[in-house]
Design a protein around this motif. Structure first.
Motif, short mmCIF file in Angstrom:
data_model
loop_
_atom_site.label_atom_id
_atom_site.label_comp_id
_atom_site.label_asym_id
_atom_site.label_seq_id
_atom_site.Cartn_x
_atom_site.Cartn_y
_atom_site.Cartn_z
N LYS A 147 59.54 -37.94 64.66
CA LYS A 147 60.51 -37.01 64.11
C LYS A 147 61.79 -37.00 64.93
CE LYS A 147 57.39 -33.84 61.67
NZ LYS A 147 56.87 -32.46 61.58
N PHE A 148 61.63 -37.09 66.25
CA PHE A 148 62.80 -37.19 67.12
C PHE A 148 63.58 -38.47 66.81
CE2 PHE A 148 64.61 -39.02 71.03
CZ PHE A 148 65.49 -38.02 71.40
N ARG A 151 65.57 -38.06 63.66
CA ARG A 151 66.79 -37.26 63.87
C ARG A 151 67.87 -38.09 64.54
NH1 ARG A 151 62.99 -33.37 65.54
NH2 ARG A 151 63.58 -33.65 67.74
N MET A 152 67.45 -39.02 65.41
CA MET A 152 68.42 -39.88 66.10
C MET A 152 68.78 -41.10 65.26
SD MET A 152 69.02 -38.22 68.81
CE MET A 152 68.63 -36.68 67.93
N GLU A 153 68.23 -41.17 64.03
CA GLU A 153 68.51 -42.25 63.08
C GLU A 153 68.08 -43.62 63.62
OE1 GLU A 153 72.58 -42.02 61.89
OE2 GLU A 153 72.30 -40.12 60.82
N ASN A 156 63.63 -44.37 59.71
CA ASN A 156 63.85 -43.51 58.54
C ASN A 156 62.55 -42.93 57.98
OD1 ASN A 156 62.71 -45.72 57.25
ND2 ASN A 156 64.68 -46.47 56.48
#
Length: 380
Positions: A147-148, A151-153, A156
């Protein structure tokens, strides 16, 4: 070699420098570079360059490489996560990654990890751990890293979300606590064979439902002998370094005042008289339970477990964990007729699910007894 360049100072002296791409900052998404200058020799610059490259690959610097490994992303994640959780929680998470997760997943490029790879990891864990709770925590830990990364792309999707936990054999909830007679037998053996301090700890846990950490953090000032009250306002837990320290209670509802029965007060008074002597006012700041060598050092939970194991082994008693004495108190409260809300308040639960599981077991037992009484009545 081409990354290290030579340049000259204003006084004509020769120096070496390098500029190295370090990936993207996980917080801003911007590309970052590491610049180092001032090396007197080329070999010094090359050595420093190798060290920086290693730091980038393992995620030790602020930025991530272009194709980071799972371990590199984990290291960035844990830095951020450390600001959001208690020291004891962080310590436990790091231990789980170190012992179970990183040995397998460290070098995998995070963008290449598939659901099948995650499923195979879970299946491997299941050969080592028998608790569904442990497997669930490990899966949750890995999920947090993905998930981290999302968020940092960096990725995906979270491939761990598609993996499933295997069906594990459910443990009988009765394994978690003693019956009334079993508790009496355990405490009698503890009284006869162990030091008074250990007997006092086990008695307090069984008759109050305290968590072990809450009991070990108690000082004499927490007990109001006249009003028969116990103030629970702190606990012993692990800090980030794995050292046991006294800190805030587990949850907001853990801070509470509970009533003590006469027998528990008598046990505690006897322990005080033996340990410190009856010399007027009780020293409020002194620990109730401490090490054998020093009255100012915390008694350690592993030692309590060791004593509990010894009592059970020497007397051929069914073993439950020390925490199981808390479940025992919960169970016996229900058998005695206490309400769910009263038990929840006494034990300081924020989530009543465990309490409800024990309550369900106790009420099932009572229903079985009621049916047996009805059958006996009808057969008469």
């Amino acid at each position: 070699m081409e990354k290290v360049k030579c340049y000259k100072l204003k006084n004509g002296e020769q120096r070496y420098k390098f500029r190295l791409f370090a990936g993207r900052d996980p917080l801003t998404g911007k590309y970052k570079y590491v610049n180092r200058t001032g090396f007197k020799t080329q070999s010094e610059a090359l050595q420093a360059l190798a060290e920086v490259q290693q730091d980038i690959e393992t995620g030790e610097v602020f930025a991530l490489p272009e194709h980071p490994t799972f371990k590199a992303v984990y290291k960035q994640f844990i830095k951020q996560h450390a600001t959001r959780v208690k020291g004891s929680t962080l310590y436990n998470i790091r231990n789980r990654f170190k012992s179970a997760i990183l040995p397998t997943m460290s070098d995998w490029k995070i963008e290449n990890i598939t659901p099948l790879m995650c499923q195979n990891v879970i299946n491997e864990w299941a050969t080592r751990y028998t608790s569904t709770g442990t497997l669930s925590m490990l899966k949750s830990d890995v999920t947090m890293v993905f998930k981290f990364a999302m968020r940092m792309e960096l990725v995906n999707k979270n491939p761990m979300s598609l993996a499933t936990l295997p069906r594990m054999q459910k443990k009988d909830i009765r394994d978690k606590f003693y019956t009334k007679n079993e508790l009496k037998q355990f405490l009698e053996c503890a009284k006869q064979q162990e030091q008074l301090m250990y007997y006092s700890i086990f008695y307090l846990l069984a008759f109050t439902g305290l968590r072990v950490g809450e009991a070990l953090a108690l000082t004499w000032g927490d007990i109001d002998f006249k009003r028969k009250m116990l103030h629970v306002n702190k606990t012993v837990s692990m800090n980030e370094q794995g050292k046991r320290v006294v800190g805030k209670p587990k949850t907001a509802t853990s801070t509470r005042v509970i009533t003590l029965d006469n027998s528990t007060l008598d046990v505690l008074k006897k322990w005080y008289m033996k340990d410190r002597g009856l010399s007027g006012d009780i020293n409020a700041s002194k620990l109730i339970f401490h090490t054998e060598r020093s009255k100012d050092k915390l008694c350690q939970a592993p030692m309590i477990k060791q004593v509990c194991l010894r009592i059970c082994k020497n007397n051929n008693l069914r073993y439950i964990t020390v925490h199981g004495l808390r479940h025992t108190h919960c169970s016996l409260l229900f058998e005695a007729g206490a309400s769910i809300q009263d038990v929840k308040a006494r034990l300081g639960h924020s989530n009543i699910q465990t309490t409800m599981n024990i309550y369900t077991h106790v009420t099932n037992q009572q229903q079985e007894k009621a049916v047996a009484l009805f059958d006996k009545f009808m057969q008469a």
